[in-house]
Design an enzyme around this catalytic site. Structure first.
Site, PDB file in Angstrom:
ATOM      1  N   ALA A  65      31.104  28.787  38.574  1.00  0.00           N
ATOM      2  CA  ALA A  65      30.612  27.828  39.559  1.00  0.00           C
ATOM      3  C   ALA A  65      30.823  28.436  40.947  1.00  0.00           C
ATOM      4  O   ALA A  65      31.690  29.296  41.129  1.00  0.00           O
ATOM      5  CB  ALA A  65      31.388  26.518  39.424  1.00  0.00           C
ATOM      6  N   GLY A 108      32.377  28.892  34.857  1.00  0.00           N
ATOM      7  CA  GLY A 108      31.130  28.208  34.513  1.00  0.00           C
ATOM      8  C   GLY A 108      30.119  29.134  33.840  1.00  0.00           C
ATOM      9  O   GLY A 108      29.265  28.676  33.072  1.00  0.00           O
ATOM     10  N   GLU A 131      39.616  30.104  35.979  1.00  0.00           N
ATOM     11  CA  GLU A 131      39.832  29.012  36.938  1.00  0.00           C
ATOM     12  C   GLU A 131      41.296  28.868  37.329  1.00  0.00           C
ATOM     13  O   GLU A 131      41.618  28.501  38.458  1.00  0.00           O
ATOM     14  CB  GLU A 131      39.314  27.682  36.342  1.00  0.00           C
ATOM     15  CG  GLU A 131      37.806  27.563  36.260  1.00  0.00           C
ATOM     16  CD  GLU A 131      37.232  28.076  34.938  1.00  0.00           C
ATOM     17  OE1 GLU A 131      37.926  28.849  34.233  1.00  0.00           O
ATOM     18  OE2 GLU A 131      36.088  27.725  34.631  1.00  0.00           O
TER      19      GLU A 131
HETATM   20  N1  CAA Z   1      31.490  31.743  43.570  1.00  0.00           N
HETATM   21  C1  CAA Z   1      31.013  32.168  44.757  1.00  0.00           C
HETATM   22  N2  CAA Z   1      30.821  33.464  45.064  1.00  0.00           N
HETATM   23  C2  CAA Z   1      31.164  34.366  44.132  1.00  0.00           C
HETATM   24  C3  CAA Z   1      31.677  34.012  42.875  1.00  0.00           C
HETATM   25  C4  CAA Z   1      31.840  32.615  42.588  1.00  0.00           C
HETATM   26  N3  CAA Z   1      32.276  32.144  41.409  1.00  0.00           N
HETATM   27  N4  CAA Z   1      31.932  35.122  42.162  1.00  0.00           N
HETATM   28  C5  CAA Z   1      31.573  36.151  42.950  1.00  0.00           C
HETATM   29  N5  CAA Z   1      31.110  35.702  44.141  1.00  0.00           N
HETATM   30  C6  CAA Z   1      30.621  36.492  45.278  1.00  0.00           C
HETATM   31  C7  CAA Z   1      31.779  37.160  46.020  1.00  0.00           C
HETATM   32  O1  CAA Z   1      32.381  36.258  46.929  1.00  0.00           O
HETATM   33  C8  CAA Z   1      31.069  38.287  46.719  1.00  0.00           C
HETATM   34  O2  CAA Z   1      30.393  37.779  47.832  1.00  0.00           O
HETATM   35  P1  CAA Z   1      30.501  38.552  49.284  1.00  0.00           P
HETATM   36  O3  CAA Z   1      29.856  39.872  49.030  1.00  0.00           O
HETATM   37  O4  CAA Z   1      29.724  37.662  50.183  1.00  0.00           O
HETATM   38  O5  CAA Z   1      31.957  38.665  49.569  1.00  0.00           O
HETATM   39  C9  CAA Z   1      30.010  38.716  45.690  1.00  0.00           C
HETATM   40  O6  CAA Z   1      29.832  37.590  44.806  1.00  0.00           O
HETATM   41  C10 CAA Z   1      30.432  39.895  44.846  1.00  0.00           C
HETATM   42  O7  CAA Z   1      31.705  39.634  44.272  1.00  0.00           O
HETATM   43  P2  CAA Z   1      32.981  40.596  44.436  1.00  0.00           P
HETATM   44  O8  CAA Z   1      32.887  41.385  45.693  1.00  0.00           O
HETATM   45  O9  CAA Z   1      34.216  39.773  44.249  1.00  0.00           O
HETATM   46  O10 CAA Z   1      32.755  41.589  43.196  1.00  0.00           O
HETATM   47  P3  CAA Z   1      33.864  42.350  42.345  1.00  0.00           P
HETATM   48  O11 CAA Z   1      33.116  43.268  41.429  1.00  0.00           O
HETATM   49  O12 CAA Z   1      34.918  42.909  43.217  1.00  0.00           O
HETATM   50  O13 CAA Z   1      34.583  41.192  41.450  1.00  0.00           O
HETATM   51  C11 CAA Z   1      34.593  39.262  39.992  1.00  0.00           C
HETATM   52  C12 CAA Z   1      33.815  40.509  40.496  1.00  0.00           C
HETATM   53  C13 CAA Z   1      35.827  39.708  39.214  1.00  0.00           C
HETATM   54  C14 CAA Z   1      33.651  38.495  39.088  1.00  0.00           C
HETATM   55  C15 CAA Z   1      35.028  38.394  41.210  1.00  0.00           C
HETATM   56  O14 CAA Z   1      33.904  38.185  42.058  1.00  0.00           O
HETATM   57  C16 CAA Z   1      35.589  37.056  40.841  1.00  0.00           C
HETATM   58  O15 CAA Z   1      36.745  36.962  40.443  1.00  0.00           O
HETATM   59  N6  CAA Z   1      34.765  35.965  40.970  1.00  0.00           N
HETATM   60  C17 CAA Z   1      35.223  34.624  40.735  1.00  0.00           C
HETATM   61  C18 CAA Z   1      35.352  34.314  39.238  1.00  0.00           C
HETATM   62  C19 CAA Z   1      35.872  32.895  39.052  1.00  0.00           C
HETATM   63  O16 CAA Z   1      36.954  32.551  39.446  1.00  0.00           O
HETATM   64  N7  CAA Z   1      35.047  32.034  38.387  1.00  0.00           N
HETATM   65  C20 CAA Z   1      35.395  30.652  38.133  1.00  0.00           C
HETATM   66  C21 CAA Z   1      34.786  29.758  39.183  1.00  0.00           C
HETATM   67  S1  CAA Z   1      35.331  28.065  39.063  1.00  0.00           S
HETATM   68  C22 CAA Z   1      34.415  27.410  37.804  1.00  0.00           C
HETATM   69  O17 CAA Z   1      33.565  28.050  37.224  1.00  0.00           O
HETATM   70  C23 CAA Z   1      34.714  25.953  37.469  1.00  0.00           C
HETATM   71  C24 CAA Z   1      33.990  25.413  36.291  1.00  0.00           C
HETATM   72  O18 CAA Z   1      34.545  25.293  35.221  1.00  0.00           O
HETATM   73  C25 CAA Z   1      32.607  24.967  36.389  1.00  0.00           C
END
Ligand code: CAA
Length: 257
Positions: A65, A108, A131
């Site tokens: 998400a 998500g 999460e």
């Molecule tokens: N939401 C918003 N933006 C996100 C995102 C997310 N879930 N995941 C990645 N992005 C964005 C980053 O902020 C980044 O944007 P900027 O370039 O503007 O900074 C871009 O995508 C690229 O990401 P990274 O630079 O972080 O790429 P990476 O290769 O270094 O890392 C990753 C990749 C490990 C997937 C890392 O991005 C990450 O940990 N993302 C979040 C994963 C997460 O926590 N997901 C759970 C979300 S909560 C949820 O889903 C609740 C539910 O149950 C519905």
């Protein structure tokens, strides 16, 4: 459609939906999920389409998400936005949906893949419910579907540590259907879609409904539900065609009637 691409005629009887926010790793914001819901509902009403593939890109199926969209919300904001009602509608898609997953399927994103009926993954796919690392819990079925798919011990470890599992691990845990080299994951999903599309659409829809019912009910009620759907297939021309084709030793030609 801004955040998804829809191809209704990707192959015969098969439609393709691509999640399309590549810079944000296909983070599932409210608009994307609304567009996905609308596309699935439209495809459900399109007779020509029998199977739907949902995919992302090589780097990410979806990284969860949209954290940036949610970060400043309070509990009442979340309650009023009610983002998961869209997910409930997606879950009600009647036609089979195959997730073709490469790269990140997190939070998500993992939950969306699990909401689909089958998952074909590339060797590079990573599944996880991270999460916990951002101070919340899974909210779109992660604690429920993951536990049912891979068992309590493994699900608990993934949900409480946020650690990712590889495609090979996901396969051995029973979370996904198949792992293939990265250049083949979409092709492999299409192969599965075409095989299912060659069956009676009536029987496919009823069979999907019956399998899903096993998650929502106890065995006695589930068996009763399954039996009724089995009897219902005998109201279709496809049942007559399928059984006659077997007896006459020829290939069945299903019409979805
Ligand atoms: N939401 C918003 N933006 C996100 C995102 C997310 N879930 N995941 C990645 N992005 C964005 C980053 O902020 C980044 O944007 P900027 O370039 O503007 O900074 C871009 O995508 C690229 O990401 P990274 O630079 O972080 O790429 P990476 O290769 O270094 O890392 C990753 C990749 C490990 C997937 C890392 O991005 C990450 O940990 N993302 C979040 C994963 C997460 O926590 N997901 C759970 C979300 S909560 C949820 O889903 C609740 C539910 O149950 C519905």
């Amino acid at each position: 459609m801004e955040f998804i691409k829809l191809n209704k005629a990707y192959a015969e009887h098969v439609a393709l939906i691509e999640l399309n926010r590549p810079k944000e790793l296909n983070a599932l914001n409210l608009q994307l999920m609304g567009e996905l819901r609308d596309a699935l509902q439209e495809l459900d009403k399109t007779d020509e389409v029998r199977v739907i593939i949902v995919t992302g890109n090589e780097r990410a199926f979806a990284a969860g998400a949209d954290i940036k969209q949610m970060a400043d919300n309070n509990a009442i904001d979340m309650l009023m936005i009610d983002q998961f009602s869209t997910w409930d509608q997606i879950r009600k898609t009647k036609k089979p949906v195959i997730a073709a997953v490469s790269g990140f399927a997190l939070g998500g994103g993992c939950e969306l893949a699990m909401t689909c009926d089958m998952i074909i993954a590339s060797e590079t796919a990573k599944f996880g419910q991270p999460e916990i690392k951002i101070g919340v819990t899974p909210g779109a079925g992660g604690t429920q579907r993951l536990t049912k798919a891979i068992g309590k011990a493994r699900a608990m470890e993934m949900v409480l540590t946020g650690k990712f599992i590889s495609a090979e691990e996901a396969l051995s845990f029973g979370l996904i259907n198949k792992v293939v080299p990265v250049e083949m994951y979409l092709q492999e999903a299409l192969k599965l879609a075409l095989e299912i599309a060659s069956m009676s659409p009536v029987a496919v829809q009823l069979a999907k409904e019956s399998v899903n019912r096993s998650f929502e009910t106890h065995l006695d009620e589930g068996l009763h539900f399954e039996r009724k759907n089995f009897y219902l297939t005998f109201a279709s021309e496809d049942q007559t065609e399928g059984m006659n084709a077997f007896v006459e030793k020829r290939k069945a030609n299903y019409k979805g009637k």
